[in-house]
Design a protein around this motif. Structure first.
Motif, PDB file in Angstrom:
ATOM      1  N   LEU A 216       3.147   6.915  10.549  1.00 46.42           N
ATOM      2  CA  LEU A 216       3.015   5.511  10.914  1.00 46.42           C
ATOM      3  C   LEU A 216       4.364   4.921  11.276  1.00 46.42           C
ATOM      4  N   SER A 217       4.316   3.905  12.121  1.00 45.85           N
ATOM      5  CA  SER A 217       5.539   3.155  12.403  1.00 45.85           C
ATOM      6  C   SER A 217       5.943   2.419  11.130  1.00 45.85           C
ATOM      7  N   ASP A 218       7.182   1.992  11.079  1.00 47.63           N
ATOM      8  CA  ASP A 218       7.649   1.238   9.917  1.00 47.63           C
ATOM      9  C   ASP A 218       6.821  -0.033   9.729  1.00 47.63           C
ATOM     10  N   GLU A 219       6.478  -0.669  10.838  1.00 43.40           N
ATOM     11  CA  GLU A 219       5.697  -1.903  10.787  1.00 43.40           C
ATOM     12  C   GLU A 219       4.303  -1.652  10.200  1.00 43.40           C
TER      13      GLU A 219
ATOM     14  N   GLN B 135      -9.164  -5.064   4.084  1.00 37.77           N
ATOM     15  CA  GLN B 135      -8.593  -6.135   3.270  1.00 37.77           C
ATOM     16  C   GLN B 135      -9.600  -7.270   3.121  1.00 37.77           C
ATOM     17  N   GLN B 136     -10.241  -7.652   4.200  1.00 38.32           N
ATOM     18  CA  GLN B 136     -11.218  -8.737   4.146  1.00 38.32           C
ATOM     19  C   GLN B 136     -12.430  -8.353   3.305  1.00 38.32           C
TER      20      GLN B 136
ATOM     21  N   TYR C 241       2.924  -2.891   6.563  1.00 34.55           N
ATOM     22  CA  TYR C 241       1.729  -3.737   6.504  1.00 34.55           C
ATOM     23  C   TYR C 241       0.703  -3.132   5.553  1.00 34.55           C
ATOM     24  N   LEU C 242       0.502  -1.827   5.636  1.00 35.77           N
ATOM     25  CA  LEU C 242      -0.439  -1.141   4.752  1.00 35.77           C
ATOM     26  C   LEU C 242       0.020  -1.253   3.302  1.00 35.77           C
ATOM     27  N   GLU C 243       1.286  -1.034   3.047  1.00 35.84           N
ATOM     28  CA  GLU C 243       1.824  -1.112   1.688  1.00 35.84           C
ATOM     29  C   GLU C 243       1.695  -2.522   1.126  1.00 35.84           C
ATOM     30  N   GLN C 244       2.036  -3.521   1.923  1.00 30.26           N
ATOM     31  CA  GLN C 244       1.938  -4.918   1.485  1.00 30.26           C
ATOM     32  C   GLN C 244       0.477  -5.280   1.194  1.00 30.26           C
ATOM     33  N   THR C 245      -0.426  -4.843   2.043  1.00 28.22           N
ATOM     34  CA  THR C 245      -1.851  -5.121   1.850  1.00 28.22           C
ATOM     35  C   THR C 245      -2.349  -4.484   0.561  1.00 28.22           C
ATOM     36  N   LEU C 246      -1.984  -3.226   0.340  1.00 31.11           N
ATOM     37  CA  LEU C 246      -2.403  -2.541  -0.883  1.00 31.11           C
ATOM     38  C   LEU C 246      -1.857  -3.235  -2.134  1.00 31.11           C
ATOM     39  N   THR C 247      -0.611  -3.633  -2.096  1.00 32.23           N
ATOM     40  CA  THR C 247      -0.013  -4.307  -3.242  1.00 32.23           C
ATOM     41  C   THR C 247      -0.751  -5.607  -3.553  1.00 32.23           C
ATOM     42  N   THR C 248      -1.004  -6.405  -2.534  1.00 33.61           N
ATOM     43  CA  THR C 248      -1.716  -7.673  -2.706  1.00 33.61           C
ATOM     44  C   THR C 248      -3.115  -7.444  -3.268  1.00 33.61           C
ATOM     45  N   LEU C 249      -3.828  -6.475  -2.700  1.00 31.59           N
ATOM     46  CA  LEU C 249      -5.189  -6.206  -3.155  1.00 31.59           C
ATOM     47  C   LEU C 249      -5.212  -5.678  -4.584  1.00 31.59           C
ATOM     48  N   ARG C 250      -4.286  -4.795  -4.904  1.00 33.29           N
ATOM     49  CA  ARG C 250      -4.249  -4.243  -6.266  1.00 33.29           C
ATOM     50  C   ARG C 250      -3.944  -5.330  -7.299  1.00 33.29           C
ATOM     51  N   LEU C 251      -3.034  -6.230  -6.977  1.00 38.48           N
ATOM     52  CA  LEU C 251      -2.725  -7.326  -7.892  1.00 38.48           C
ATOM     53  C   LEU C 251      -3.930  -8.242  -8.085  1.00 38.48           C
ATOM     54  N   ASN C 252      -4.624  -8.563  -6.997  1.00 35.76           N
ATOM     55  CA  ASN C 252      -5.818  -9.394  -7.086  1.00 35.76           C
ATOM     56  C   ASN C 252      -6.921  -8.692  -7.862  1.00 35.76           C
ATOM     57  N   TYR C 253      -7.075  -7.396  -7.648  1.00 32.17           N
ATOM     58  CA  TYR C 253      -8.096  -6.621  -8.366  1.00 32.17           C
ATOM     59  C   TYR C 253      -7.785  -6.618  -9.867  1.00 32.17           C
ATOM     60  N   ALA C 254      -6.536  -6.378 -10.223  1.00 32.54           N
ATOM     61  CA  ALA C 254      -6.144  -6.361 -11.636  1.00 32.54           C
ATOM     62  C   ALA C 254      -6.397  -7.724 -12.276  1.00 32.54           C
ATOM     63  N   ASP C 255      -6.116  -8.778 -11.546  1.00 34.72           N
ATOM     64  CA  ASP C 255      -6.348 -10.134 -12.045  1.00 34.72           C
ATOM     65  C   ASP C 255      -7.843 -10.375 -12.298  1.00 34.72           C
ATOM     66  N   GLU C 256      -8.683  -9.937 -11.386  1.00 38.63           N
ATOM     67  CA  GLU C 256     -10.126 -10.119 -11.548  1.00 38.63           C
ATOM     68  C   GLU C 256     -10.678  -9.264 -12.683  1.00 38.63           C
ATOM     69  N   LYS C 257     -10.159  -8.054 -12.842  1.00 42.85           N
ATOM     70  CA  LYS C 257     -10.584  -7.201 -13.961  1.00 42.85           C
ATOM     71  C   LYS C 257     -10.198  -7.848 -15.291  1.00 42.85           C
ATOM     72  N   LYS C 258      -9.002  -8.436 -15.344  1.00 41.20           N
ATOM     73  CA  LYS C 258      -8.545  -9.113 -16.555  1.00 41.20           C
ATOM     74  C   LYS C 258      -9.458 -10.292 -16.873  1.00 41.20           C
TER      75      LYS C 258
ATOM     76  N   LEU D 102      -8.138   2.328   1.590  1.00 45.98           N
ATOM     77  CA  LEU D 102      -6.804   2.063   2.148  1.00 45.98           C
ATOM     78  C   LEU D 102      -5.753   2.979   1.527  1.00 45.98           C
ATOM     79  N   ALA D 103      -5.873   3.247   0.237  1.00 46.83           N
ATOM     80  CA  ALA D 103      -4.929   4.158  -0.417  1.00 46.83           C
ATOM     81  C   ALA D 103      -5.047   5.563   0.173  1.00 46.83           C
ATOM     82  N   MET D 104      -6.264   5.981   0.479  1.00 47.85           N
ATOM     83  CA  MET D 104      -6.476   7.286   1.108  1.00 47.85           C
ATOM     84  C   MET D 104      -5.854   7.308   2.502  1.00 47.85           C
ATOM     85  N   LEU D 105      -6.029   6.221   3.257  1.00 46.32           N
ATOM     86  CA  LEU D 105      -5.414   6.144   4.586  1.00 46.32           C
ATOM     87  C   LEU D 105      -3.896   6.253   4.480  1.00 46.32           C
ATOM     88  N   LYS D 106      -3.330   5.601   3.481  1.00 44.42           N
ATOM     89  CA  LYS D 106      -1.880   5.677   3.280  1.00 44.42           C
ATOM     90  C   LYS D 106      -1.457   7.121   3.024  1.00 44.42           C
ATOM     91  N   LYS D 107      -2.206   7.793   2.150  1.00 40.80           N
ATOM     92  CA  LYS D 107      -1.874   9.178   1.812  1.00 40.80           C
ATOM     93  C   LYS D 107      -1.963  10.096   3.030  1.00 40.80           C
TER      94      LYS D 107
END
Length: 109
Positions: A69-72, A26-27, A76-93, A58-63
């Motif tokens: 994985l535990s629910d936690e 993420q960092q 956390y992985l799903e939330q991180t991916l969502t945040t990163l994907r939104l930021n990436y889409a914003d930067e591409k735009k 990270l998407a590969m790790l999720k797959k």
């Protein structure tokens, strides 16, 4: 495996390490998106291909960890991916809009 967390059992230590791995990627992605300062150069740098690589990792790790994985950790992985994907889409735009502005300015000269 002791990571200076003597009160955690082995499974908890492994979960903590997994979440730290997610945080590292993420960092890296956030630095590559120009959202965090690079600690080595003290500069804000943007490299969307590096950001995409970190997000794809990270998407590969999720797959490959689906159902293991535990629910936690999964949340956390799903939330991180969502945040990163939104930021990436914003930067591409922004990149696309900036490219359009540069072309428009070059055409008017």
């Amino acid at each position: 495996m002791d990571t200076n967390n003597k009160n955690l059992n082995e499974e908890q230590q492994e979960q903590l390490l997994f979440m730290m791995l997610i945080q590292q990627h993420q960092q890296i992605a956030m630095m590559s998106l120009g959202k965090l300062q690079n600690p080595a150069t003290q500069e804000m740098e943007k490299d969307l291909s590096s950001a995409k690589y970190a997000i794809d990792t990270l998407a590969m790790l999720k797959k490959y960890t689906k159902g293991n994985l535990s629910d936690e950790a999964s949340g956390y992985l799903e939330q991180t991916l969502t945040t990163l994907r939104l930021n990436y889409a914003d930067e591409k735009k922004k990149e696309k809009e900036q490219g359009g502005e540069e072309k428009k300015n070059a055409d008017s000269e």
